[in-house]
Design a protein around this motif. Structure first.
Motif, short mmCIF file in Angstrom:
data_model
loop_
_atom_site.label_atom_id
_atom_site.label_comp_id
_atom_site.label_asym_id
_atom_site.label_seq_id
_atom_site.Cartn_x
_atom_site.Cartn_y
_atom_site.Cartn_z
N GLY A 262 0.94 -1.29 0.06
CA GLY A 262 0.01 0.05 0.02
C GLY A 262 0.68 1.26 -0.08
O GLY A 262 0.57 2.06 -0.50
N PHE A 263 2.02 1.20 0.74
CA PHE A 263 2.88 2.40 0.75
C PHE A 263 3.30 2.80 -0.87
O PHE A 263 3.70 3.90 -0.99
CB PHE A 263 4.26 2.05 1.53
CG PHE A 263 3.94 2.16 3.00
CD1 PHE A 263 2.78 2.56 3.54
CD2 PHE A 263 5.12 1.88 3.87
CE1 PHE A 263 2.48 2.65 5.00
CE2 PHE A 263 4.93 2.08 5.42
CZ PHE A 263 3.54 2.52 5.73
N ALA A 264 3.33 1.59 -1.64
CA ALA A 264 3.74 1.91 -2.97
C ALA A 264 2.84 2.67 -3.74
O ALA A 264 3.18 3.58 -4.63
CB ALA A 264 4.21 0.86 -3.65
N PHE A 265 1.64 2.61 -3.57
CA PHE A 265 0.62 3.18 -4.30
C PHE A 265 -0.08 4.19 -3.82
O PHE A 265 -0.51 5.43 -4.49
CB PHE A 265 -0.56 2.09 -4.82
CG PHE A 265 0.10 0.85 -5.67
CD1 PHE A 265 0.47 0.99 -7.08
CD2 PHE A 265 0.33 -0.28 -4.94
CE1 PHE A 265 0.94 0.15 -7.65
CE2 PHE A 265 0.62 -1.34 -5.88
CZ PHE A 265 1.11 -0.97 -7.03
N GLY A 266 -0.47 4.29 -2.43
CA GLY A 266 -1.14 5.38 -1.84
C GLY A 266 -0.53 6.84 -2.06
O GLY A 266 -1.16 7.78 -2.44
N PRO A 267 0.95 6.83 -1.71
CA PRO A 267 1.29 8.27 -1.88
C PRO A 267 1.49 8.91 -3.24
O PRO A 267 1.42 9.96 -3.45
CB PRO A 267 2.84 7.86 -1.44
CG PRO A 267 2.92 6.77 -0.58
CD PRO A 267 1.91 5.86 -1.13
N LEU A 268 1.33 8.13 -4.24
CA LEU A 268 1.27 8.42 -5.60
C LEU A 268 -0.06 9.38 -5.94
O LEU A 268 0.01 10.22 -6.67
CB LEU A 268 1.39 7.50 -6.54
CG LEU A 268 2.68 6.61 -6.69
CD1 LEU A 268 2.62 5.59 -7.93
CD2 LEU A 268 3.80 7.79 -7.24
N ILE A 269 -1.01 9.06 -5.09
CA ILE A 269 -2.38 9.68 -5.49
C ILE A 269 -2.33 10.87 -4.02
O ILE A 269 -2.74 12.13 -4.36
CB ILE A 269 -3.63 8.79 -4.85
CG1 ILE A 269 -3.59 7.73 -5.97
CG2 ILE A 269 -4.77 9.68 -5.10
CD1 ILE A 269 -3.45 7.87 -7.48
N ILE A 270 -1.85 10.62 -2.93
CA ILE A 270 -2.08 11.60 -1.71
C ILE A 270 -1.04 12.78 -2.05
O ILE A 270 -1.63 13.61 -1.94
CB ILE A 270 -1.26 10.87 -0.48
CG1 ILE A 270 -2.37 9.60 -0.20
CG2 ILE A 270 -1.12 11.88 0.45
CD1 ILE A 270 -1.81 9.02 0.85
N ALA A 271 0.10 12.58 -2.91
CA ALA A 271 0.88 13.80 -2.81
C ALA A 271 0.37 14.99 -3.85
O ALA A 271 0.16 16.11 -3.58
CB ALA A 271 2.30 13.42 -3.73
N PRO A 272 -0.17 14.44 -4.96
CA PRO A 272 -0.91 15.58 -5.90
C PRO A 272 -2.27 16.04 -5.49
O PRO A 272 -2.52 17.23 -5.43
CB PRO A 272 -1.01 14.86 -7.19
CG PRO A 272 -1.35 13.38 -6.85
CD PRO A 272 -0.25 13.32 -5.78
N LEU A 273 -3.04 15.36 -4.62
CA LEU A 273 -4.27 15.57 -4.07
C LEU A 273 -3.99 16.91 -2.94
O LEU A 273 -4.58 17.98 -2.66
CB LEU A 273 -4.90 14.59 -3.23
CG LEU A 273 -5.62 13.59 -4.23
CD1 LEU A 273 -6.36 12.48 -3.47
CD2 LEU A 273 -6.72 14.62 -5.17
N SER A 274 -2.59 16.60 -2.15
CA SER A 274 -2.29 17.63 -1.10
C SER A 274 -1.82 18.86 -1.66
O SER A 274 -2.00 19.83 -1.33
CB SER A 274 -1.07 17.03 -0.21
OG SER A 274 0.00 16.96 -1.06
#
Length: 547
Positions: free
Chosen positions: A159-171
């Motif tokens: 999950g650490f591999a995929f979650g941050p790819l979405i979280i970063a641009p949303l932030s």
């Protein structure tokens, strides 16, 4: 209301701040964008993404040249005050503007740092906390599959591999605070769901989503600290924040071992959910938005409504659409990994060593139960060596690694490869620790002997991870966040998938030769930092990588 006198941010300040915030430097930080520093006035990234020429931007042509000499000095471009003539640019209301997070009261700032650090400690803690209870989970779900036994632990890091790819641009679009709150709530929900799972498939799926949302503080925490704490005082806050990812995965099983023995494996998840709920409530009450670009954008919208001036624009406006933010967040790391020699080599090195950590996480319980007859809470103590070694590695890196780099900066001969000296010496500790651990377990020596061996492993792992990150920042500067994202994705995939075969490996080879196999592979990696120290500058000089 509008921008008045301000100090033009230096190139190095913007690059450093962008790396800490977790995005590339052509997306604005609290100090602005690299594209707006003197000599780099340029089209926006949106224009570049639309195909317009950016021939005047050297860093867009080639991303692998490393730090320029001028970026090592905070005096570049001078420290004089300048005045922007455009009256439609919205900025802070002077140096003491209370809206600027840098001007928040001491208690409010450090309270936020402590809370973010606590959340950042909790999510890595949850990655391995229930590892001692894995046999109980297997009994509950009537499973004997060795692959599932390892995967239920390592799927979290997938999950650490995929979650941050979405979280970063949303932030970048909506600010850090909505992402903290939404991810904290989702993490808590999926933790509760894992606690009440009724079959193995459900349990593994919920563990995966725990990892996806649990990665949020790892993505956002560095940026929050950079928002609040001045550059000169940031080191202490960063060390506190980094303690979570360093010792959380090693302390978790110690707590989980005794909790599983006392209340059963499900209470590992109830424990995490209770803490997550408490931190979520505290963050909703106490935390405020800290992202400068988002705060100024809200201020700009308010001023447009109040004045009717639709030409008002935030000084930190990126000019990026949501579409382009996602493109940069997902496509750039992929290009980095496949087109950059330096990024690929460093990512593979870190991915293999990181996979070893989760091989140990997924097998410690079986090893110490079978070889030493440990049961219940005492199994969690087997992770103690990794924790102590990791802490020692972090201390050595922080003190000795920074001292070495500072010396070269003062001498004026610094290059990114100087970051790798500590990795070069630390690389020997990993194979030594694996041989030590494997054969001492095989011979069933006193239990402290293999635990000391895993201490060497923990030290070797930390002296690989930490220099790798700082090296990538120094090499890729403007695009450092994309390089680190590529590194994170590959290491998370390897840490989730490679340990699946660890039980079969030990069954076929035994603990001695099984860990020796890992040790021989890590021995093959020992020359990597030495080769980069010698040839890294040449590789970067010949690089023609484009994004």
């Amino acid at each position: 209301m509008i921008k008045g006198l301000y100090r033009e941010p230096t190139r190095s300040e913007i690059i450093e701040l962008a790396a800490e915030e977790g995005h590339d430097a052509d997306i604005p930080t609290n100090a602005g964008s690299i594209q707006n520093t003197p000599g780099n006035r340029s089209p926006t990234p949106k224009q570049a993404a639309d195909g317009e020429k950016q021939s005047n931007l050297e860093f867009e042509k080639d991303i692998e040249k490393g730090l320029r000499p001028e970026s090592l000095s905070s005096e570049e471009h001078g420290e004089e005050q300048s005045e922007e003539s455009d009256p439609n640019i919205v900025w802070w209301d002077g140096p003491n503007d209370p809206q600027n997070p840098m001007n928040w009261p001491f208690i409010k700032k450090w309270g936020t740092v402590i809370l973010v650090s606590a959340i950042t400690f909790l999510t890595p803690l949850a990655s391995s906390m229930f590892a001692p209870g894995v046999p109980e989970v297997m009994k509950t779900f009537h499973s004997t599959d060795d692959m599932l036994e390892g995967f239920m632990v390592s799927v979290y890091v997938l999950g650490f591999a995929f979650g941050p790819l979405i979280i970063a641009p949303l932030s970048e679009m909506y600010g850090r605070l909505p992402l903290y709150h939404s991810c904290n709530v989702c993490f808590m929900i999926f933790t509760i769901a894992a606690a009440v799972s009724s079959d193995m498939g459900m349990f593994i799926a919920f563990r995966f989503f725990m990892g996806c949302f649990g990665g949020a503080p790892l993505v956002l925490g560095g940026g929050t600290i950079a928002d609040l704490i001045p550059r000169e005082q940031r080191g202490t806050a960063m060390v506190v924040w980094m303690m979570g990812p360093t010792i959380g995965p090693c302390v978790g099983p110690i707590i989980g071992g005794y909790l599983t023995e006392a209340r059963g494996w499900r209470w590992n998840f109830w424990f995490v959910a209770i803490l997550a709920g408490a931190f979520t409530i505290m963050s909703m009450i106490l935390m405020k938005e800290t992202s400068g670009p988002v705060i100024l954008e809200r201020k700009t919208k308010r001023l447009r409504e109040e004045t009717g001036n639709l030409k008002l624009k935030s000084q930190l406006d990126s000019g990026l659409s949501p579409k382009h933010l996602f493109i940069f967040s997902i496509v750039r790391p992929t290009k980095m990994l496949t087109r950059s020699t330096i990024c690929f080599i460093m990512s593979v090195y870190v991915a293999i060593t990181y996979a070893y950590l989760y091989i140990l996480f997924t097998t410690f319980t079986a090893v110490y139960t079978n070889q030493y007859g440990w049961h219940g809470g005492s199994v969690g103590l087997s992770f103690l060596g990794l924790g102590v070694g990791s802490l020692l590695g972090q201390f050595v890196f922080t003190h000795w690694g920074n001292k070495t780099v500072t010396k070269h900066i003062q001498q004026g001969d610094f290059k990114p490869e100087h970051r790798l000296y500590i990795m070069a010496q630390g690389g020997f500790f990993l194979p030594v620790g694996l041989f030590w651990y494997g054969w001492s377990v095989h011979a069933q020596t006193h239990f402290m002997v293999p635990i000391v061996g895993t201490g060497f492993v923990g030290y070797g792992l930390l002296t690989a991870f930490m220099p790798a990150n700082t090296y990538l920042v120094d090499v890729f500067t403007v695009h450092a966040a994309s390089a680190m994202a590529a590194n994170t994705v590959l290491r998370s995939l390897c840490a989730a998938l490679i340990p699946l075969s660890s039980q079969k490996m030990y069954a076929a080879l035994g603990y001695g030769w099984g860990n020796s196999l890992l040790g021989f592979v890590s021995l093959l990696l020992v020359p990597v930092p030495f080769l980069l120290i010698k040839y890294g500058e040449r590789i970067r000089a010949r690089s023609t990588v484009k994004l």
